[in-house]
Write a protein that holds these residues in place. Structure first.
Motif, short mmCIF file in Angstrom:
data_model
loop_
_atom_site.label_atom_id
_atom_site.label_comp_id
_atom_site.label_asym_id
_atom_site.label_seq_id
_atom_site.Cartn_x
_atom_site.Cartn_y
_atom_site.Cartn_z
N ALA A 123 0.83 -1.21 0.00
CA ALA A 123 0.00 0.00 0.00
C ALA A 123 0.87 1.26 0.00
O ALA A 123 0.53 2.27 -0.64
N THR A 124 2.00 1.19 0.70
CA THR A 124 2.89 2.36 0.78
C THR A 124 3.48 2.70 -0.58
O THR A 124 3.44 3.85 -1.03
N VAL A 125 4.04 1.69 -1.26
CA VAL A 125 4.68 1.96 -2.55
C VAL A 125 3.63 2.31 -3.61
O VAL A 125 3.88 3.13 -4.50
N LEU A 126 2.45 1.73 -3.50
CA LEU A 126 1.38 2.06 -4.44
C LEU A 126 0.93 3.51 -4.25
O LEU A 126 0.73 4.25 -5.23
N HIS A 127 0.79 3.92 -3.00
CA HIS A 127 0.42 5.31 -2.70
C HIS A 127 1.47 6.27 -3.25
O HIS A 127 1.13 7.31 -3.84
N LEU A 128 2.75 5.92 -3.06
CA LEU A 128 3.83 6.79 -3.54
C LEU A 128 3.85 6.86 -5.07
O LEU A 128 4.07 7.92 -5.65
N ALA A 129 3.60 5.73 -5.72
CA ALA A 129 3.58 5.72 -7.18
C ALA A 129 2.49 6.64 -7.72
O ALA A 129 2.69 7.36 -8.70
N LEU A 130 1.32 6.61 -7.07
CA LEU A 130 0.23 7.47 -7.49
C LEU A 130 0.54 8.93 -7.22
O LEU A 130 0.28 9.80 -8.04
N LYS A 131 1.11 9.19 -6.06
CA LYS A 131 1.38 10.57 -5.65
C LYS A 131 2.51 11.20 -6.46
O LYS A 131 2.47 12.36 -6.83
N MET A 132 3.55 10.40 -6.73
CA MET A 132 4.72 10.90 -7.46
C MET A 132 4.59 10.75 -8.97
O MET A 132 5.48 11.18 -9.71
N ARG A 133 3.51 10.10 -9.41
CA ARG A 133 3.27 9.86 -10.83
C ARG A 133 4.44 9.11 -11.46
O ARG A 133 4.96 9.47 -12.52
N ARG A 134 4.84 8.06 -10.78
CA ARG A 134 5.93 7.22 -11.26
C ARG A 134 5.39 5.83 -11.58
O ARG A 134 4.50 5.33 -10.88
N PRO A 135 5.92 5.16 -12.60
CA PRO A 135 5.52 3.77 -12.87
C PRO A 135 5.86 2.89 -11.67
O PRO A 135 6.85 3.13 -10.97
N LEU A 136 5.04 1.86 -11.46
CA LEU A 136 5.29 0.91 -10.37
C LEU A 136 5.72 -0.41 -11.00
O LEU A 136 5.00 -1.01 -11.79
N PHE A 137 6.91 -0.86 -10.63
CA PHE A 137 7.49 -2.08 -11.16
C PHE A 137 7.29 -3.19 -10.13
O PHE A 137 7.85 -3.16 -9.04
N LEU A 138 6.45 -4.18 -10.48
CA LEU A 138 6.11 -5.27 -9.56
C LEU A 138 6.79 -6.55 -10.04
O LEU A 138 6.56 -7.00 -11.16
N GLU A 139 7.58 -7.12 -9.16
CA GLU A 139 8.30 -8.33 -9.50
C GLU A 139 7.90 -9.43 -8.51
O GLU A 139 7.64 -9.15 -7.33
N GLY A 140 7.85 -10.66 -8.97
CA GLY A 140 7.49 -11.77 -8.10
C GLY A 140 7.15 -13.00 -8.89
O GLY A 140 7.07 -12.96 -10.13
N GLU A 141 6.95 -14.11 -8.18
CA GLU A 141 6.61 -15.36 -8.84
C GLU A 141 5.24 -15.26 -9.50
O GLU A 141 4.40 -14.44 -9.11
N ALA A 142 5.01 -16.12 -10.49
CA ALA A 142 3.71 -16.15 -11.15
C ALA A 142 2.62 -16.56 -10.17
O ALA A 142 2.82 -17.45 -9.35
N GLY A 143 1.48 -15.88 -10.26
CA GLY A 143 0.34 -16.26 -9.44
C GLY A 143 0.26 -15.63 -8.07
O GLY A 143 -0.57 -16.05 -7.25
N VAL A 144 1.09 -14.61 -7.79
CA VAL A 144 1.05 -13.99 -6.47
C VAL A 144 0.14 -12.76 -6.42
O VAL A 144 -0.02 -12.14 -5.37
N GLY A 145 -0.43 -12.37 -7.56
CA GLY A 145 -1.40 -11.28 -7.56
C GLY A 145 -0.91 -9.97 -8.12
O GLY A 145 -1.51 -8.92 -7.85
N LYS A 146 0.15 -9.98 -8.93
CA LYS A 146 0.69 -8.73 -9.47
C LYS A 146 -0.28 -8.09 -10.46
O LYS A 146 -0.56 -6.89 -10.38
N THR A 147 -0.77 -8.88 -11.39
CA THR A 147 -1.69 -8.36 -12.40
C THR A 147 -2.98 -7.87 -11.76
O THR A 147 -3.55 -6.85 -12.18
N GLU A 148 -3.42 -8.56 -10.73
CA GLU A 148 -4.67 -8.19 -10.07
C GLU A 148 -4.60 -6.80 -9.46
O GLU A 148 -5.61 -6.10 -9.37
N ILE A 149 -3.40 -6.37 -9.06
CA ILE A 149 -3.24 -5.03 -8.48
C ILE A 149 -3.68 -3.96 -9.47
O ILE A 149 -4.40 -3.01 -9.12
#
Length: 312
Positions: A29-55
């Protein structure tokens, strides 16, 4: 589509995700809030099926923004990702002009390279605001694309623009909300990562995964949900599998067992449905049999007595 203001705080971001049924931890939630506030792309890394696309999906739904998804794959090119010209329509335009006696090549070239004949692909669509609101632009599984395409994205992420030789440079009035996901099948270059905020999306702990199952599979009994989560958690922590089950597989398995009217994890039924949870035969063979029964027995010993199945 009704638009929602961007969350004003980390707690608001948590509430936004929670309201859409996404059980996020505070670091996300913290990094997502910062990405929205700073207007920066959010780079999500992790194993398949952990919910990255769902975000990205949840973000678009809760903010009332269009979701534009670019699914990456090997060989992805500009024509598929950014734009291409509608050649058949251009040929018709040329034939009509020639039939009417219009043969001035400069005028004809200007006529056919008009936005009327431009087919806009996801990148170009993402640079166009809908009703003044920037869309959520999901660049999914970037690691599957070639390095050449990754290099092209630098212009898009750095300047929110693309260049079309026949039309010039097209720049976004309002930068899109960019979410990039990768399953880490290859490393992404630092030049692209530097333009983003980074977050590793890990497998959830048992408590959070159980809450996810409760929300996403409401038809599953409390005992079944707890058993499924405990089984999956043990697999991830104790078994050296080729592909660990993600949250998506946990939900699929809980749903399948619930559809079969199971109220607790039965070893025989678990064995028969293991292909819902594990996707490689070597992993299934490793777990099936005595190993599976041992895991179920361990779950029974660890489970609170209050959760035991009542005798019939």
């Amino acid at each position: 589509m009704s638009q929602t203001p961007l969350p004003a705080s980390i707690d608001d971001t948590l509430g936004l995700m929670d309201g859409a049924g996404y059980v996020a931890d505070r670091s996300l939630a913290t990094v997502l809030h910062l990405a929205l506030k700073m207007r920066r792309p959010l780079f999500l890394e992790g194993e398949a099926g952990v919910g990255k696309t769902e975000i990205a999906k949840v973000l678009a739904a809760t903010l009332g923004r269009d979701l534009i998804r670019l699914q990456c794959y090997e060989g992805l090119d500009i024509a598929s990702a950014v734009y291409e010209w509608n050649y058949p329509a251009q040929m018709v335009e040329i034939r009509v002009a020639e039939a009417a006696g219009k043969t001035d090549h400069a005028d004809l070239s200007k006529s056919i390279f008009d936005e009327r004949f431009l087919i806009k692909r996801p990148v170009l669509q993402a640079l166009e605001s809908s009703n003044g609101a920037a869309p959520v632009f999901l660049i999914d599984e970037l690691d599957r694309a070639d390095e050449a395409f990754e290099a092209f994205l630098l212009e898009v992420l750095a300047d929110n623009q693309v260049s079309i030789p026949e039309l010039g440079t097209i720049t976004a009035d309002t930068p899109p909300i960019v979410i990039i996901t990768t399953n880490r099948t290859r490393e992404i270059h630092d030049a692209l990562k530097r333009r983003c905020l980074y977050h590793w999306v890990d497998y959830p702990d048992a408590e959070r995964e159980l809450e996810i199952v409760r929300r996403k599979v409401p038809g599953a009994s409390e005992r079944l949900a707890a058993d499924v989560v405990a089984f999956v958690q043990k697999l991830r922590s104790e078994e050296d599998l080729f592909k660990q089950p993600g949250v998506a597989e946990t939900l699929d398995w809980a749903t399948a067992l619930s559809e079969l009217n199971e109220i607790a994890l039965d070893p025989d039924m678990a064995s028969d449905t293991l292909g819902v949870l594990l996707k490689y035969q070597d992993d299934i063979e490793r777990v099936r049999g005595s190993k599976l029964r041992q895991i179920v027995d361990d779950i029974r010993k660890d489970a609170p007595r209050a959760q035991s199945v009542p005798a019939v």
